[in-house]
Design a protein around this motif. Structure first.
Motif, PDB file in Angstrom:
ATOM      1  N   LYS A  32       0.861  -1.192   0.000  1.00 36.96           N
ATOM      2  CA  LYS A  32       0.000   0.000   0.000  1.00 36.96           C
ATOM      3  C   LYS A  32       0.889   1.231   0.000  1.00 36.96           C
ATOM      4  CE  LYS A  32      -2.187   3.527   2.288  1.00 36.96           C
ATOM      5  NZ  LYS A  32      -1.738   4.480   3.326  1.00 36.96           N
ATOM      6  N   GLY A  69      -8.352   8.187   5.620  1.00 40.74           N
ATOM      7  CA  GLY A  69      -7.201   7.360   5.979  1.00 40.74           C
ATOM      8  C   GLY A  69      -7.441   5.868   5.752  1.00 40.74           C
ATOM      9  N   ASP A  98      -5.343   2.200   4.283  1.00 43.93           N
ATOM     10  CA  ASP A  98      -4.614   1.193   5.072  1.00 43.93           C
ATOM     11  C   ASP A  98      -5.508  -0.029   5.290  1.00 43.93           C
ATOM     12  OD1 ASP A  98      -2.500   3.015   5.442  1.00 43.93           O
ATOM     13  OD2 ASP A  98      -3.345   3.776   7.324  1.00 43.93           O
ATOM     14  N   GLN A 103      -2.005   9.135  13.220  1.00 40.14           N
ATOM     15  CA  GLN A 103      -2.702   8.756  11.987  1.00 40.14           C
ATOM     16  C   GLN A 103      -1.851   7.821  11.135  1.00 40.14           C
ATOM     17  OE1 GLN A 103      -1.165  12.110  11.257  1.00 40.14           O
ATOM     18  NE2 GLN A 103      -1.532  12.442   9.105  1.00 40.14           N
TER      19      GLN A 103
HETATM   20 MG    MG Z   1      -2.720   7.429   6.139  1.00 37.61          MG
END
Ligand code: MG
Ligand code: ADP
Ligand code: ASP
Length: 245
Positions: free
Chosen positions: A7, A151, A154, A209
């Motif tokens: 990723k 976010g 992930d 984060q």
């Molecule tokens: Mg991130």
């Protein structure tokens, strides 16, 4: 032959040169005989820019249209990375979350991933292609594009790694591992070689984060180690997030 899941976050694919650099690394891993899936975030601050644009149109964005809009950033980076791979002789295909079989709950903006239908990814593997998938999104029972929370790429990556039974999920970012605290704010912060899922969840819940909390929950649930590492230097060790018992 192994299945490798990478990723790359927004900064790691933030410019054409960075995308080309990622493509070279991915092509090398593919050339070692692995089946490779790459999950990408939107380039740089694209998602914030899309939200800013939206606020210039409306104060009350419709939730379905919000997902339609902010899922587009990942489509740009995924197609550009696939093109960069093809350009250096590495067969590749980019897929949206829906095309890749990522099925979510019917909840706009913050759905959970329910399951991943692997048929399309496996078909592309058979054809020898690197599969580049847009992070942060899937498709619901109506066929609508759904996002899974800021976010969330992930979590897309860990979910794909779990579905494919990969040994590890490599998450490349703009720092070279998990630190005791944010290294950009506290320069004395120390990099950790390993951290348990629970300790990582605690850091994430305190606002670090560096990994989306749901990605850590998902990794813990399926027992997938996350290797958090630097996209600016592929040789660096990084941090393993895993069961330490
Ligand atoms: Mg991130
Ligand atoms: P990406 O775009 O690759 O998903 P993020 O910006 O979401 O990257 O996460 C990486 C950032 O997380 C780092 O640049 C760093 O400033 C921040 N961060 C916060 N807490 C930590 C921590 N404990 N260890 C490492 N990075 C941290
Ligand atoms: N592009 C999305 C965001 O900025 C998802 C991600 O980067 O993981 O929140």
């Amino acid at each position: 032959m192994s299945i490798v899941v990478h990723k790359y976050g927004g900064t790691s694919v933030g410019t054409p040169d960075k995308i080309k650099n990622v493509a070279r690394h991915v092509a090398n891993v593919k050339a070692q005989g692995n089946d490779v899936v790459v999950i990408v975030s939107a380039m740089g601050h694209t998602t914030d820019e899309l939200i800013n644009l939206m606020h210039q149109i409306t104060k009350n964005p419709d939730h379905r249209e919000y997902d339609m809009l902010i899922s587009t950033g990942e489509q740009v980076s995924a197609s550009l990375l696939a093109m960069a791979l093809i350009d250096i002789g590495c067969p590749a295909v980019s897929l949206t979350g829906g095309q890749a079989g990522v099925v979510t709950e019917d909840i706009y903006k913050k759905a959970r991933i329910k399951h991943i239908k692997l048929d399309r990814i496996k078909k592309e593997f058979k054809e020898g292609k690197v599969v580049v998938i847009t992070g942060f999104q899937g498709i619901d029972s109506k066929g609508d594009i759904i996002t899974i929370g800021r976010g969330g790429s992930d979590t897309s990556a860990v979910a794909v790694a779990a579905a494919l039974n990969a040994d590890v999920c490599d998450i490349y970012t703009d720092v070279d591992g998990v630190y005791t605290t944010d290294p950009r704010i506290v320069p004395e912060a120390k990099r950790l070689d390993t951290i348990s899922y629970d300790e990582m969840l605690e850091l994430a819940s305190l606002g670090a984060q560096v990994l989306h909390p749901r990605s850590v929950e998902c990794a813990k649930h399926y027992g997938i180690p996350i290797h958090l590492r630097a996209s600016f230097d592929f040789a660096r060790t990084g941090t393993m997030v895993k069961d330490t018992k």
